[in-house]
Design a protein around this motif. Structure first.
Motif, PDB file in Angstrom:
ATOM      1  N   ASP A  29       1.028  -1.168  -0.071  1.00  0.00           N
ATOM      2  CA  ASP A  29      -0.139  -0.129   0.104  1.00  0.00           C
ATOM      3  C   ASP A  29       0.928   1.287   0.006  1.00  0.00           C
ATOM      4  OD1 ASP A  29      -1.662   2.140   0.513  1.00  0.00           O
ATOM      5  OD2 ASP A  29      -2.837   1.025   1.998  1.00  0.00           O
ATOM      6  N   GLU A  30       0.908   2.105  -1.285  1.00  0.00           N
ATOM      7  CA  GLU A  30       1.875   3.227  -1.175  1.00  0.00           C
ATOM      8  C   GLU A  30       1.467   4.383  -0.419  1.00  0.00           C
ATOM      9  OE1 GLU A  30       2.989   4.219  -5.096  1.00  0.00           O
ATOM     10  OE2 GLU A  30       4.155   2.370  -5.502  1.00  0.00           O
ATOM     11  N   SER A  31       0.140   4.254   0.102  1.00  0.00           N
ATOM     12  CA  SER A  31      -0.152   5.370   1.308  1.00  0.00           C
ATOM     13  C   SER A  31       0.345   5.336   2.312  1.00  0.00           C
ATOM     14  CB  SER A  31      -1.637   5.479   1.231  1.00  0.00           C
ATOM     15  OG  SER A  31      -2.008   4.176   2.038  1.00  0.00           O
ATOM     16  N   LYS A  32       1.195   4.016   2.672  1.00  0.00           N
ATOM     17  CA  LYS A  32       1.624   3.825   4.128  1.00  0.00           C
ATOM     18  C   LYS A  32       3.193   4.409   3.793  1.00  0.00           C
ATOM     19  CE  LYS A  32      -1.197   0.168   5.493  1.00  0.00           C
ATOM     20  NZ  LYS A  32      -2.034   1.034   6.528  1.00  0.00           N
ATOM     21  N   GLU A  33       3.655   5.424   4.379  1.00  0.00           N
ATOM     22  CA  GLU A  33       4.919   6.239   4.311  1.00  0.00           C
ATOM     23  C   GLU A  33       5.498   6.403   5.733  1.00  0.00           C
ATOM     24  OE1 GLU A  33       5.715   9.487   0.995  1.00  0.00           O
ATOM     25  OE2 GLU A  33       5.340  10.590   3.092  1.00  0.00           O
ATOM     26  N   TRP A  34       6.553   5.688   5.664  1.00  0.00           N
ATOM     27  CA  TRP A  34       7.378   5.895   7.086  1.00  0.00           C
ATOM     28  C   TRP A  34       8.014   7.211   6.636  1.00  0.00           C
ATOM     29  CZ3 TRP A  34       7.792   3.189  11.554  1.00  0.00           C
ATOM     30  CH2 TRP A  34       6.888   1.975  11.524  1.00  0.00           C
ATOM     31  N   LYS A  35       8.291   8.004   7.902  1.00  0.00           N
ATOM     32  CA  LYS A  35       9.170   9.085   7.779  1.00  0.00           C
ATOM     33  C   LYS A  35      10.038   9.123   8.848  1.00  0.00           C
ATOM     34  CE  LYS A  35       5.244  12.022   6.479  1.00  0.00           C
ATOM     35  NZ  LYS A  35       4.172  12.939   6.801  1.00  0.00           N
ATOM     36  N   LEU A  36      11.570   9.599   8.572  1.00  0.00           N
ATOM     37  CA  LEU A  36      12.287   9.306   9.778  1.00  0.00           C
ATOM     38  C   LEU A  36      13.421  10.266   9.376  1.00  0.00           C
ATOM     39  CD1 LEU A  36      15.131   7.731   8.466  1.00  0.00           C
ATOM     40  CD2 LEU A  36      13.524   5.744   8.482  1.00  0.00           C
ATOM     41  N   TYR A  37      14.203  10.593  10.607  1.00  0.00           N
ATOM     42  CA  TYR A  37      15.357  11.392  10.563  1.00  0.00           C
ATOM     43  C   TYR A  37      16.508  10.382  11.056  1.00  0.00           C
ATOM     44  CZ  TYR A  37      12.620  15.702  10.675  1.00  0.00           C
ATOM     45  OH  TYR A  37      11.605  16.465  10.375  1.00  0.00           O
ATOM     46  N   ASP A  38      17.727  10.203  10.299  1.00  0.00           N
ATOM     47  CA  ASP A  38      18.782   9.260  10.463  1.00  0.00           C
ATOM     48  C   ASP A  38      20.094  10.341  10.590  1.00  0.00           C
ATOM     49  OD1 ASP A  38      20.672   7.401  10.311  1.00  0.00           O
ATOM     50  OD2 ASP A  38      19.969   6.276   8.737  1.00  0.00           O
ATOM     51  N   ALA A  39      20.666  10.401  11.739  1.00  0.00           N
ATOM     52  CA  ALA A  39      21.914  11.262  12.133  1.00  0.00           C
ATOM     53  C   ALA A  39      22.876  10.175  12.800  1.00  0.00           C
ATOM     54  CB  ALA A  39      21.715  12.339  12.790  1.00  0.00           C
ATOM     55  N   GLY A  40      24.222  10.603  12.521  1.00  0.00           N
ATOM     56  CA  GLY A  40      25.380   9.989  13.051  1.00  0.00           C
ATOM     57  C   GLY A  40      26.032   9.085  11.794  1.00  0.00           C
ATOM     58  N   VAL A  78      11.458   7.885  14.111  1.00  0.00           N
ATOM     59  CA  VAL A  78      10.765   7.360  12.996  1.00  0.00           C
ATOM     60  C   VAL A  78       9.433   7.923  13.387  1.00  0.00           C
ATOM     61  CG1 VAL A  78      11.855   5.290  12.658  1.00  0.00           C
ATOM     62  CG2 VAL A  78      10.100   5.155  14.307  1.00  0.00           C
ATOM     63  N   GLU A  79       8.418   8.143  12.342  1.00  0.00           N
ATOM     64  CA  GLU A  79       7.095   8.629  12.412  1.00  0.00           C
ATOM     65  C   GLU A  79       6.353   7.343  11.850  1.00  0.00           C
ATOM     66  OE1 GLU A  79       4.593  12.293  10.750  1.00  0.00           O
ATOM     67  OE2 GLU A  79       6.624  12.520  11.411  1.00  0.00           O
ATOM     68  N   TYR A  80       5.313   6.907  12.474  1.00  0.00           N
ATOM     69  CA  TYR A  80       4.707   5.852  11.977  1.00  0.00           C
ATOM     70  C   TYR A  80       3.601   5.997  10.724  1.00  0.00           C
ATOM     71  CZ  TYR A  80       5.183   5.531  16.965  1.00  0.00           C
ATOM     72  OH  TYR A  80       5.784   5.617  18.384  1.00  0.00           O
ATOM     73  N   PRO A  81       3.520   5.226   9.567  1.00  0.00           N
ATOM     74  CA  PRO A  81       2.260   5.459   8.907  1.00  0.00           C
ATOM     75  C   PRO A  81       0.830   5.073   9.609  1.00  0.00           C
ATOM     76  CG  PRO A  81       3.553   3.387   7.930  1.00  0.00           C
ATOM     77  CD  PRO A  81       4.339   4.111   9.324  1.00  0.00           C
ATOM     78  N   VAL A  82      -0.100   5.073   8.747  1.00  0.00           N
ATOM     79  CA  VAL A  82      -1.347   4.609   9.439  1.00  0.00           C
ATOM     80  C   VAL A  82      -1.555   2.895   9.506  1.00  0.00           C
ATOM     81  CG1 VAL A  82      -3.808   4.385   8.991  1.00  0.00           C
ATOM     82  CG2 VAL A  82      -2.427   6.725   8.375  1.00  0.00           C
TER      83      VAL A  82
END
Length: 299
Positions: A29-40, A78-82
Motif C-alpha cells: 500500500d503506497e499510502s503507508k509512508e514511514w518518515k524518519l530522521y537518520d543522523a550519526g 521514526v514516524e509511523y504510517p497509518v
C-alpha cells in the motif's frame, strides 16, 4: 497561529536545516509512508531508534538526534504510517528495518512508542531484532486507558474529538517553562496529524492488547520515569516495574509527559549510560572511535 518557543528556537531550526526528513514506502500500500530522521555514522548497524507518543512526530526527538549523533551515536527517529492492527505495525516496521539493512536495533520508546517497542520485541522474539529497550513513561497493557470498548470506533470519529481525547492527558498546571514549552510543541505536532493518523495511533494505544514479558527475557530494559505528574498513574508505573523486575531504572525528579524535550540533558545522559555497555561490540549504537584512530595510525 504563532509557533511555539521550541519551533522558533535556533536549535530546532538548526536541526531542520541539517538533518533531512526521509520517507520510505515498504508496504504494498503506497499510502503507508514511514518518515524518519537518520543522523550519526551510517556504518553503525545497530542504531538507537526513537518511537514517538501518539501525539508526536519524528522531530519530537530532535534534541536526542542532535546531541547523541554529535558524540558518535547513530540515532534514527521514526514516524509511523497509518496501521490499524499491532501485527500490521510490527510487519511494517520489520520491513523498514530490512530496507535499511539493520539486523539489530536499540529502541527508545515513549508512551505509545514504548508500548509499540515492547510489542515489536515480542513479535520478533524467535529471531530477535531488538537488543535493548529504553521505555519512557511507558505501559505494557492498554486496559489502563479504559477505552478498549470504544477503540474500534476511533476510525470514524472526527479529528477534533480525537485531539480532545489526547489533550486531556496534557496537564497544563505546570509553572516550569521548559515543561510548558514541551506541551506547546507537542500540541503543534498533534494539530499537524491527519484524522486517520491520529485515529490509527489511538486505536493501537487503546485496543485490547498487552505485552507478554516472558518473550522479552533476552532484551536489556531500562525504565525511565518522571516523579512529577504525567499521564500515567503511580500504579501503572509500579506494574511496569513488576513486569520487568530486572530492568534498570532511570528516574527524573520532574519532566512531565515529554522529558526528552523538557529535560533533554538528563534523558540523554541516561540513554548514554544504557548504551555504554555495548561500546566496542557488534551491538554498539556508537562508532568505535578507538578502532577508527588505530586504523588511521596504521595507514
Amino acid at each position: 497561529m504563532t509557533e511555539s518557543t521550541i519551533a522558533n528556537s535556533q536549535e530546532y531550526q538548526s536541526f531542520r536545516s541539517s538533518v533531512p526528513l526521509k520517507t520510505y514506502i515498504v508496504d504494498d500500500d503506497e499510502s503507508k509512508e514511514w518518515k524518519l530522521y537518520d543522523a550519526g555514522p551510517k556504518q553503525v548497524k545497530c542504531p538507537l531508534v526513537c518511537f514517538p507518543p501518539a501525539s508526536g512526530t519524528a522531530d519530537v526527538f530532535y534534541k536526542q538526534v542532535l546531541a547523541l549523533s554529535a558524540v558518535g551515536f547513530r540515532v534514527i527517529s521514526v514516524e509511523y504510517p497509518v496501521y490499524w492492527t499491532m501485527r500490521e505495525f510490527c510487519e511494517g516496521f520489520r520491513k523498514l528495518l530490512d530496507h535499511l539493512q539493520l539486523d539489530k536495533i536499540h529502541i527508545f520508546g515513549t508512551s505509545l512508542g514504548g508500548f509499540l517497542a515492547q510489542k515489536f520485541a515480542e513479535y520478533t522474539h524467535r529471531s530477535p531484532r531488538v537488543v535493548s529497550l529504553i521505555l519512557c513513561n511507558a505501559f505494557y497493557d492498554t486496559t489502563i486507558f479504559n477505552q478498549t470498548n470504544s477503540a474500534p470506533t476511533f476510525w470514524m470519529m472526527p479529528a477534533l474529538v480525537l485531539k480532545k481525547m489526547v489533550m486531556g492527558n496534557f496537564d497544563r498546571g505546570f509553572n516550569d517553562s521548559d515543561i510548558c514549552d514541551s506541551i506547546d510543541f507537542l500540541v503543534e505536532r498533534l494539530d499537524g496529524l491527519s484524522q486517520s493518523e491520529l485515529a490509527s495511533r489511538l486505536t493501537l494505544n487503546c485496543m485490547n492488547c498487552y505485552v507478554e514479558p516472558q518473550k522479552l527475557q533476552g532484551v536489556d530494559v531500562t525504565i525511565m520515569d518522571v516523579f512529577d505528574d504525567c499521564a500515567l498513574s503511580y500504579a501503572v508505573r509500579e506494574e511496569m516495574y513488576k513486569c520487568y523486575p530486572d530492568a534498570k531504572r532511570a528516574h527524573l525528579k520532574s519532566g512531565g509527559n515529554f522529558p526528552y524535550l523538557s529535560r533533554s540533558a538528563e534523558v540523554n545522559i541516561f540513554i548514554q549510560i544504557h548504551l555504554k555497555k555495548y561500546d566496542g561490540t557488534g551491538e554498539s549504537a556508537k562508532q568505535n572511535t578507538e578502532t577508527e584512530s588505530n586504523n588511521s595510525d596504521t595507514t
